[in-house]
Each structure stands twice: as structure tokens, then as C-alpha cells.
Design an enzyme around this catalytic site. Structure first.
Site, PDB file in Angstrom:
ATOM      1  N   GLY A 173       0.852  -1.198   0.000  1.00  0.00           N
ATOM      2  CA  GLY A 173       0.000   0.000   0.000  1.00  0.00           C
ATOM      3  C   GLY A 173       0.883   1.241   0.000  1.00  0.00           C
ATOM      4  O   GLY A 173       0.535   2.271   0.573  1.00  0.00           O
TER       5      GLY A 173
ATOM      6  N   GLY B 274      -0.229   5.027  -1.158  1.00  0.00           N
ATOM      7  CA  GLY B 274      -1.307   5.742  -0.490  1.00  0.00           C
ATOM      8  C   GLY B 274      -0.813   6.963   0.276  1.00  0.00           C
ATOM      9  O   GLY B 274       0.376   7.296   0.244  1.00  0.00           O
ATOM     10  N   GLN B 275      -1.735   7.589   0.998  1.00  0.00           N
ATOM     11  CA  GLN B 275      -1.422   8.830   1.710  1.00  0.00           C
ATOM     12  C   GLN B 275      -0.250   8.648   2.680  1.00  0.00           C
ATOM     13  O   GLN B 275       0.650   9.479   2.755  1.00  0.00           O
ATOM     14  CB  GLN B 275      -2.660   9.318   2.478  1.00  0.00           C
ATOM     15  CG  GLN B 275      -2.498  10.736   2.993  1.00  0.00           C
ATOM     16  CD  GLN B 275      -3.470  11.069   4.131  1.00  0.00           C
ATOM     17  OE1 GLN B 275      -4.341  10.286   4.487  1.00  0.00           O
ATOM     18  NE2 GLN B 275      -3.310  12.246   4.696  1.00  0.00           N
TER      19      GLN B 275
ATOM     20  N   ASP C 141       2.156  -1.974  -4.376  1.00  0.00           N
ATOM     21  CA  ASP C 141       0.774  -1.467  -4.363  1.00  0.00           C
ATOM     22  C   ASP C 141       0.048  -2.067  -5.563  1.00  0.00           C
ATOM     23  O   ASP C 141       0.668  -2.587  -6.486  1.00  0.00           O
ATOM     24  CB  ASP C 141       0.785   0.079  -4.477  1.00  0.00           C
ATOM     25  CG  ASP C 141      -0.483   0.714  -3.921  1.00  0.00           C
ATOM     26  OD1 ASP C 141      -1.559   0.499  -4.521  1.00  0.00           O
ATOM     27  OD2 ASP C 141      -0.419   1.415  -2.901  1.00  0.00           O
TER      28      ASP C 141
ATOM     29  N   ARG D 190      -1.807  -0.038  -7.324  1.00  0.00           N
ATOM     30  CA  ARG D 190      -1.761   1.077  -8.268  1.00  0.00           C
ATOM     31  C   ARG D 190      -0.407   1.178  -8.941  1.00  0.00           C
ATOM     32  O   ARG D 190       0.563   0.575  -8.519  1.00  0.00           O
ATOM     33  CB  ARG D 190      -1.914   2.412  -7.529  1.00  0.00           C
ATOM     34  CG  ARG D 190      -3.129   2.606  -6.746  1.00  0.00           C
ATOM     35  CD  ARG D 190      -3.199   4.091  -6.396  1.00  0.00           C
ATOM     36  NE  ARG D 190      -3.720   4.282  -5.055  1.00  0.00           N
ATOM     37  CZ  ARG D 190      -3.835   5.469  -4.484  1.00  0.00           C
ATOM     38  NH1 ARG D 190      -3.446   6.557  -5.115  1.00  0.00           N
ATOM     39  NH2 ARG D 190      -4.331   5.580  -3.267  1.00  0.00           N
TER      40      ARG D 190
ATOM     41  N   ASP E 249      -1.047  -7.447  -5.413  1.00  0.00           N
ATOM     42  CA  ASP E 249      -2.363  -7.474  -4.778  1.00  0.00           C
ATOM     43  C   ASP E 249      -2.200  -8.295  -3.507  1.00  0.00           C
ATOM     44  O   ASP E 249      -1.975  -9.501  -3.567  1.00  0.00           O
ATOM     45  CB  ASP E 249      -3.388  -8.129  -5.720  1.00  0.00           C
ATOM     46  CG  ASP E 249      -4.776  -8.150  -5.091  1.00  0.00           C
ATOM     47  OD1 ASP E 249      -4.903  -7.778  -3.900  1.00  0.00           O
ATOM     48  OD2 ASP E 249      -5.727  -8.541  -5.792  1.00  0.00           O
TER      49      ASP E 249
ATOM     50  N   TYR F 293     -15.498  -0.100   8.834  1.00  0.00           N
ATOM     51  CA  TYR F 293     -14.055   0.182   8.949  1.00  0.00           C
ATOM     52  C   TYR F 293     -13.600  -0.043  10.394  1.00  0.00           C
ATOM     53  O   TYR F 293     -12.625  -0.743  10.651  1.00  0.00           O
ATOM     54  CB  TYR F 293     -13.830   1.631   8.515  1.00  0.00           C
ATOM     55  CG  TYR F 293     -12.414   2.135   8.635  1.00  0.00           C
ATOM     56  CD1 TYR F 293     -11.394   1.635   7.836  1.00  0.00           C
ATOM     57  CD2 TYR F 293     -12.094   3.169   9.527  1.00  0.00           C
ATOM     58  CE1 TYR F 293     -10.106   2.131   7.929  1.00  0.00           C
ATOM     59  CE2 TYR F 293     -10.812   3.672   9.618  1.00  0.00           C
ATOM     60  CZ  TYR F 293      -9.823   3.157   8.824  1.00  0.00           C
ATOM     61  OH  TYR F 293      -8.551   3.654   8.915  1.00  0.00           O
TER      62      TYR F 293
ATOM     63  N   LYS G  16     -11.110  -2.864  11.901  1.00  0.00           N
ATOM     64  CA  LYS G  16      -9.884  -2.481  12.626  1.00  0.00           C
ATOM     65  C   LYS G  16      -9.856  -3.139  14.011  1.00  0.00           C
ATOM     66  O   LYS G  16      -8.811  -3.607  14.464  1.00  0.00           O
ATOM     67  CB  LYS G  16      -9.786  -0.961  12.757  1.00  0.00           C
ATOM     68  CG  LYS G  16      -9.455  -0.237  11.457  1.00  0.00           C
ATOM     69  CD  LYS G  16      -8.055  -0.578  10.971  1.00  0.00           C
ATOM     70  CE  LYS G  16      -7.648   0.207   9.751  1.00  0.00           C
ATOM     71  NZ  LYS G  16      -6.404  -0.274   9.128  1.00  0.00           N
TER      72      LYS G  16
HETATM   73  P1  NAD Z   1      -4.797   5.064   1.269  1.00  0.00           P
HETATM   74  O1  NAD Z   1      -6.141   4.656   0.821  1.00  0.00           O
HETATM   75  O2  NAD Z   1      -4.315   6.442   0.912  1.00  0.00           O
HETATM   76  O3  NAD Z   1      -3.708   4.034   0.739  1.00  0.00           O
HETATM   77  C1  NAD Z   1      -3.922   2.654   0.741  1.00  0.00           C
HETATM   78  C2  NAD Z   1      -3.123   2.065  -0.416  1.00  0.00           C
HETATM   79  O4  NAD Z   1      -3.369   0.650  -0.436  1.00  0.00           O
HETATM   80  C3  NAD Z   1      -3.559   2.603  -1.788  1.00  0.00           C
HETATM   81  O5  NAD Z   1      -2.433   3.100  -2.491  1.00  0.00           O
HETATM   82  C4  NAD Z   1      -4.180   1.399  -2.480  1.00  0.00           C
HETATM   83  O6  NAD Z   1      -3.941   1.363  -3.883  1.00  0.00           O
HETATM   84  C5  NAD Z   1      -3.484   0.245  -1.777  1.00  0.00           C
HETATM   85  N1  NAD Z   1      -4.257  -0.988  -1.856  1.00  0.00           N
HETATM   86  C6  NAD Z   1      -5.601  -1.154  -1.712  1.00  0.00           C
HETATM   87  N2  NAD Z   1      -5.947  -2.432  -1.897  1.00  0.00           N
HETATM   88  C7  NAD Z   1      -4.800  -3.108  -2.144  1.00  0.00           C
HETATM   89  C8  NAD Z   1      -4.500  -4.462  -2.436  1.00  0.00           C
HETATM   90  N3  NAD Z   1      -5.475  -5.388  -2.507  1.00  0.00           N
HETATM   91  N4  NAD Z   1      -3.208  -4.815  -2.632  1.00  0.00           N
HETATM   92  C9  NAD Z   1      -2.228  -3.891  -2.574  1.00  0.00           C
HETATM   93  N5  NAD Z   1      -2.438  -2.581  -2.329  1.00  0.00           N
HETATM   94  C10 NAD Z   1      -3.717  -2.199  -2.131  1.00  0.00           C
HETATM   95  O7  NAD Z   1      -4.721   4.850   2.847  1.00  0.00           O
HETATM   96  P2  NAD Z   1      -3.791   5.569   3.915  1.00  0.00           P
HETATM   97  O8  NAD Z   1      -4.489   6.793   4.363  1.00  0.00           O
HETATM   98  O9  NAD Z   1      -2.393   5.660   3.410  1.00  0.00           O
HETATM   99  O10 NAD Z   1      -3.902   4.527   5.116  1.00  0.00           O
HETATM  100  C11 NAD Z   1      -2.958   3.492   5.318  1.00  0.00           C
HETATM  101  C12 NAD Z   1      -3.367   2.705   6.545  1.00  0.00           C
HETATM  102  O11 NAD Z   1      -3.476   3.590   7.678  1.00  0.00           O
HETATM  103  C13 NAD Z   1      -4.736   2.013   6.438  1.00  0.00           C
HETATM  104  O12 NAD Z   1      -4.702   0.806   7.146  1.00  0.00           O
HETATM  105  C14 NAD Z   1      -5.658   2.978   7.140  1.00  0.00           C
HETATM  106  O13 NAD Z   1      -6.785   2.315   7.642  1.00  0.00           O
HETATM  107  C15 NAD Z   1      -4.768   3.493   8.252  1.00  0.00           C
HETATM  108  N6  NAD Z   1      -5.222   4.792   8.774  1.00  0.00           N
HETATM  109  C16 NAD Z   1      -5.157   5.912   8.009  1.00  0.00           C
HETATM  110  C17 NAD Z   1      -5.588   7.134   8.519  1.00  0.00           C
HETATM  111  C18 NAD Z   1      -5.529   8.408   7.700  1.00  0.00           C
HETATM  112  O14 NAD Z   1      -5.993   9.461   8.181  1.00  0.00           O
HETATM  113  N7  NAD Z   1      -4.965   8.390   6.509  1.00  0.00           N
HETATM  114  C19 NAD Z   1      -6.109   7.195   9.822  1.00  0.00           C
HETATM  115  C20 NAD Z   1      -6.192   6.020  10.566  1.00  0.00           C
HETATM  116  C21 NAD Z   1      -5.712   4.830  10.045  1.00  0.00           C
END
Ligand code: NAD
Length: 314
Positions: free
Chosen positions: A10, A13-14, A36, A38, A54, A144, A148
Site C-alpha cells: 500500500g 497511499g497517503q 501497491d 496502483r 495485490d 471500517y 480495525k
Molecule cells: P490510502 O487509501 O491512501 O492508501 C492505501 C493504499 O493501499 C492505496 O495506495 C491502495 O492502492 C493500496 N491498496 C488497496 N488495496 C490493495 C491491495 N489489494 N493490494 C495492494 N495494495 C492495495 O490509505 P492511507 O491513508 O495511506 O492509510 C494506510 C493505513 O493507515 C490504512 O490501514 C488505514 O486504515 C490506516 N489509517 C489511516 C488514517 C488516515 O488518516 N490516513 C487514519 C487512521 C488509520
């Protein structure tokens, strides 16, 4: 340089983009494999190995772990809160199976450490709203949050039963400017900066007095790395640590941004995400993280706002 070999799942992602870059600085570019579903994120290109993966495909993941001699996995792939409500069964399936695949491979291959983030979304209406403690009533109402909370139980189970060194943080809403947010309820606190700078106006999907726990991304990245670097015997919580930095409402962040963007105005049009926000804590008690492994946040609302605006203007 350390000998560890890290896989970030992943990574586009953010959180993943910034965490991957930070880990590459610490462990060496070639020792951190980004992966990822993507396409590789622009900011990662040229900075180290990238693999299309994946995480739901356990065999492919297993082969990748063996082929790259992986010793640690950071699992960030997930379906977030707002997106999860649109397709609850898919969110449950992805959030659970991805974790089980990683934990099971960690057990089979004897991996050194696993990182998996939880969220303040584990708390529900029946948890105390202010300074929500680590151990309290936990009855999440979003899919969600349910996934978690179940994930936290699995992490603790794999630690107690099989000795897997799995570590976790309950992140609050994370605010960043480098990579876009992925469909969470706290995304408003990022959109507001972009809209303020582009059009001096923001239409908020939450009510003005909705308090939520938040954190600036540099603090979140540092917390993650400090947790993972802490000596094993300091990690007393094997489900997931409460983690806090600041708490504010849309009205308060709007007022703070207004100090730097003259004429900035806000409107409020709450949508389905209001209900999600209403079920979550307003602030978090993270005393255990502070005591066990020395967590200390650096950014408050004022300091974060100055930094966000400076970077977004560049
Ligand atoms: P995000 O959605 O920005 O990034 C998640 C990434 O996972 C994406 O790039 C997506 O393409 C990838 N992904 C999805 N399905 C996939 C798969 N089957 N195989 C491989 N890659 C896959 O999420 P984020 O904000 O970066 O969050 C990361 C983690 O932190 C998550 O577990 C989220 O629940 C947790 N989290 C985030 C926040 C927040 O504010 N951003 C807050 C609390 C917890």
C-alpha cells in the site's frame, strides 16, 4: 545501515509514500521494496525497488517475501472509513484478509517484525468522547471500525500465540500535502487547505463543531518509525496503541487558516460522513504510548497550518 529488508504494502497511499521514503533514508533505498495495486507514485519513482502486488493474493505475496528475503512488512493497504460504508462486505473482506495473509506469512517465514495500523475508528458511541482511554468500551459502528477492531484482536492473538512481533498504532485523522487522502472521514482537514488556497472558500461535509483527533503526517511517520525501532520489551500493548497529537473542529481549523488567507469563508453541508464522525472520539488519551516508548508529538494546529500553507504554496 541495517541489514533488514522491508516490504511496504500500500506504498502509493497517503501514508505509504511518505513512510516508504522515510524508511529508505534509514535502511537504504534498495532495502525497502514498495508495493501497491496502483501504478508507482510519482514521488517514489527512482527512489528504490517497486513491485506491483495485490495483497489479497497470498501466494504472490509469499513468493515476493521469499524472493526479496523480506524480514519486515508494513501493511498499509486498506479500505478507509467513508469508502467502506459504500461497500461494507468488500471493506471487511479486504481489511481482514490482507492482515491474515501477512500475519500467516510472518508466522510461516519467521519474519522479524510486522507493522499494521489501526484507527481511532475502533471507538464507537459508547466509548468516552473526551480523552478516550486505551482500554475502554469498544463498540465500533462503521465497518471500517469493526474491521480495525477485529484486526487488533488478530494482531494480539498472533503475538501471544505464535510470538510474532506485530506492532500497531491507532492513528487519528492524518493531514498531509504530499499524497492525496484515500477516502476517510477526516479528509476535510486536507481539502480545506487546497480549497482555501485555490478559491478562498470551503464547503465542509462536517458540522462546524465536530471535534476529531488529528495529527500532522511528519508526526505520524515519526511515531510509526519510533514504535518499530523501540526495544521489544518496551512494547506492552500488542493490539494497538492510542496515539494523539491535537483535536480541533472545522470552525477552529477554518479560523486558523483564515489568519493566513484573508477573506477565507466556510459553509457547512454535512453529509453521511457526519454520522461516522459523531460516532468517533473528540480527543485521545495516549499516555501508554508516551510512557512505554516515549511518544511525543511536535505539531499542534497552529504549527501544522503554517507548514501546510507554506508547502502547498510552493
Ligand atoms: P490510502 O487509501 O491512501 O492508501 C492505501 C493504499 O493501499 C492505496 O495506495 C491502495 O492502492 C493500496 N491498496 C488497496 N488495496 C490493495 C491491495 N489489494 N493490494 C495492494 N495494495 C492495495 O490509505 P492511507 O491513508 O495511506 O492509510 C494506510 C493505513 O493507515 C490504512 O490501514 C488505514 O486504515 C490506516 N489509517 C489511516 C488514517 C488516515 O488518516 N490516513 C487514519 C487512521 C488509520
Amino acid at each position: 545501515m541495517k541489514k533488514d529488508k522491508i516490504l511496504v504494502i500500500g506504498a502509493c497511499g497517503q501514508i505509504g509514500v511518505e513512510l516508504t521514503l522515510a524508511l529508505r533514508k534509514m535502511y537504504g533505498d534498495t532495502n525497502v521494496v514498495a508495493s501497491d495495486l496502483r501504478e508507482e507514485h510519482e514521488l517514489l519513482k527512482g527512489s528504490g525497488p517497486y513491485v506491483s502486488l495485490d495483497v489479497m493474493n497470498k501466494e504472490m505475496l509469499h513468493v515476493l517475501v521469499i524472493r526479496h528475503n523480506i524480514t519486515q512488512i508494513y501493511l498499509l493497504a486498506a479500505i478507509l472509513s467513508a469508502t467502506g460504508e459504500k461497500n461494507p462486505l468488500l471493506a471487511w473482506h479486504i481489511n481482514m484478509q490482507s492482515l491474515l495473509n501477512v500475519l500467516d506469512i510472518a508466522k510461516e517465514e519467521g519474519l522479524d517484525k510486522i507493522y499494521w495500523p489501526s484507527s481511532i475508528a475502533v471507538f464507537g458511541q459508547t466509548s468516552p468522547k473526551v480523552d478516550t482511554p486505551q482500554h475502554t468500551v469498544i463498540e465500533p459502528t462503521t465497518i471500517y471500525g469493526i474491521s480495525k477492531f477485529a484486526g487488533e484482536r488478530w494482531c494480539e492473538y498472533y503475538n501471544h500465540r505464535y510470538g510474532i512481533d506485530v506492532r500497531s498504532l491507532r492513528y487519528p485523522g492524518l493531514i498531509s500535502y504530499k499524497s492525496a487522502p484515500g477516502g476517510g472521514t477526516t479528509d476535510y482537514a486536507i481539502e480545506i487547505f487546497h480549497d482555501a488556497l485555490e478559491s478562498k472558500a470551503y464547503n465542509c461535509f462536517l458540522k462546524e463543531d465536530t471535534y476529531l483527533p488529528m495529527m500532522y503526517m511528519p508526526d505520524a511517520i515519526r511515531a510509526t518509525i519510533e514504535l518499530m525501532e523501540a526495544p521489544k520489551d518496551h512494547i506492552k500493548v500488542r493490539s494497538s496503541y492510542n496515539l494523539g497529537a491535537m483535536s480541533f473542529s472545522p470552525k477552529e481549523i477554518g479560523a486558523e487558516i483564515g489568519k493566513h488567507v484573508p477573506g477565507f469563508t466556510m459553509r457547512y453541508e454535512p453529509d453521511y460522513r457526519q454520522q461516522i464522525a459523531d460516532s468517533w472520539p473528540g480527543s485521545i488519551d495516549d499516555e501508554l504510548a508516551r510512557n512505554d516508548w516515549g511518544w511525543k508529538h511536535e505539531y499542534d494546529l497552529e504549527k501544522m497550518t503554517v507548514d501546510m500553507i507554506k508547502n502547498l504554496k510552493q
